[in-house]
Every structure is written in C-alpha cells, then in structure tokens.
Design a protein around this motif. Structure first.
Motif, PDB file in Angstrom:
ATOM      1  N   GLN A  99       0.800  -1.215   0.000  1.00  7.07           N
ATOM      2  CA  GLN A  99       0.000   0.000   0.000  1.00  7.07           C
ATOM      3  C   GLN A  99       0.840   1.275   0.000  1.00  7.07           C
ATOM      4  O   GLN A  99       0.319   2.365  -0.194  1.00  7.07           O
ATOM      5  N   TYR A 204      -2.340 -12.462   0.590  1.00  5.09           N
ATOM      6  CA  TYR A 204      -3.118 -11.225   0.725  1.00  5.09           C
ATOM      7  C   TYR A 204      -4.124 -11.266   1.873  1.00  5.09           C
ATOM      8  O   TYR A 204      -4.881 -10.316   2.055  1.00  5.09           O
ATOM      9  N   ASP A 207      -3.744  -8.299   4.311  1.00  8.81           N
ATOM     10  CA  ASP A 207      -4.187  -7.051   3.691  1.00  8.81           C
ATOM     11  C   ASP A 207      -5.709  -6.959   3.696  1.00  8.81           C
ATOM     12  O   ASP A 207      -6.294  -5.917   4.011  1.00  8.81           O
TER      13      ASP A 207
END
Length: 214
Positions: A99, A204, A207
C-alpha cells in the motif's frame, strides 16, 4: 559491516518503521534488517532475477516497483538505490508493504475495454473486479468481460481506494462484495452480490483483514 550499519541508520531516519532494509552485492544479499514487513531474506542468499536488487545492480539507477508474490511469497513495494561498498557496486533496497506504492499518475475514473472489435469506456464505479488470466487482463461490469492492455500491477497503483488486491490474479471493488466466507479448506472466499466467487490467496489475507477490519 560497519558501513552497512551506517547506511541502515541513515535510512531509519526517514523510512516507516514497518520497512525492512536489504543490501546486496556480488550477486547476494550481504546485510538485512527486518522491519514489521519482513521478506525473511537471509544474509548470503542469492539475488533473484528481476527483483528490485537485481534491477538496481543491472541498471545502476534508482528503481522502484510494486512486486507480486512470485519471488518472496508475499507482495511488496521496493525502492532500490545503487551504492558502492569498498569500491564495489552494491544496491540498498527499502522494502515496504504494497500500500506504500505511490504513482504520480491520476486515479482512473473509467477503464476502456475491448469486446470483439469494439472499445467501450466503463465508469470505474461500475467495475466489480479485475482479473489476470493467461497473461491478459480483464475487467468485469454487469458480469460482462472487457479486455484491457493495462496490467494488474499498473491497475493496482491507479485504481481508487475501494479496490482491493486479494490474489495475484484478482482485484475486487469492495462495493460489490456481499460477504466473505470460508471454503472446505478454511481458505477465504470473497462472494460478490452477483454470485461470483473469488479466492483470497494466503499472501493477501492480512491485507484483506486489515482493510476490511475483521
């Protein structure tokens, strides 16, 4: 070793605390300080082809890129710089969560997709998810596929904040998520309002949990 610590201490003054720092030379990593976002690089480990360190060593210039989970099993955003250590070429790489990727290009307000021999601009809020399939990129609106020449990696940098990378092959529009469930193997599955099921890869999961807050 002392000069490597000096480089590391200098960077620590301006990089986020979650960042890791790697130094590479002579085709291997010679120094590594793990931050909260840890790629678990070992000193003496060989430099992987196409990694940030490899690109810096080859080009001898500042290099930054958003990397997928191919090389280190987790995606990361890397910024690398060419340096010299005792007269030898080396590279220092700052490793950050995905990010932190910053693009100067504006956020997409629409995507233009191809269907047969026609091109159609689609407002970004109507795109439910984006998929990479067989080295091609597709986005979906009203369950219709549209082909685009923009890679998933580049899209990730320019899509609005409500788009979330959940897999090496998928980016989903959070507004279209109905719920998140588990399959028989306890892997997370994103279920969209139209019934589409998209897998969340292990790389992921954190996240997804952090962004969606569960």
């Amino acid at each position: 070793m002392e000069i490597l610590k000096q480089f590391s201490n200098l960077l620590e003054d301006w990089i986020p605390k979650e960042a890791s720092i790697a130094v590479a030379m002579a085709n291997q990593y010679v120094y590594y300080v793990a931050g909260k976002y840890d790629l678990k690089i070992k000193e003496g480990q060989k430099i992987q082809a196409d990694s940030i360190a490899d690109q810096v060593m080859q080009k001898r210039c500042r290099t930054e890129a958003l990397m997928d989970d191919t090389l280190f099993q987790v995606p990361y955003y890397g910024v690398g710089y060419p340096i010299e250590i005792n007269g030898e070429d080396a590279a220092i790489v700052v490793i950050l969560p995905p990010q932190h990727a910053i693009s100067a290009a504006p956020v997409f307000k629409f995507l233009t997709g191809k269907q047969e021999e026609e091109w159609r601009p689609v407002p970004i809020e109507k795109v439910s998810y984006v998929e990479s399939l067989q080295k091609k990129t597709w986005f979906y609106a009203n369950k219709e596929p549209h082909k685009t020449n923009i890679t998933l990696k580049d899209l990730q940098l320019r899509l609005p904040d409500n788009f979330l990378r959940i897999h090496r092959s998928y980016i989903v529009n959070i507004a279209f998520i109905d719920r998140i469930i588990r399959d028989f193997s306890s892997n997370l599955i994103v279920l969209l309002h139209d019934g589409t099921e998209l897998p969340v890869s292990q790389s992921y999961v954190m996240d997804v949990r952090n962004v969606l807050g569960f």
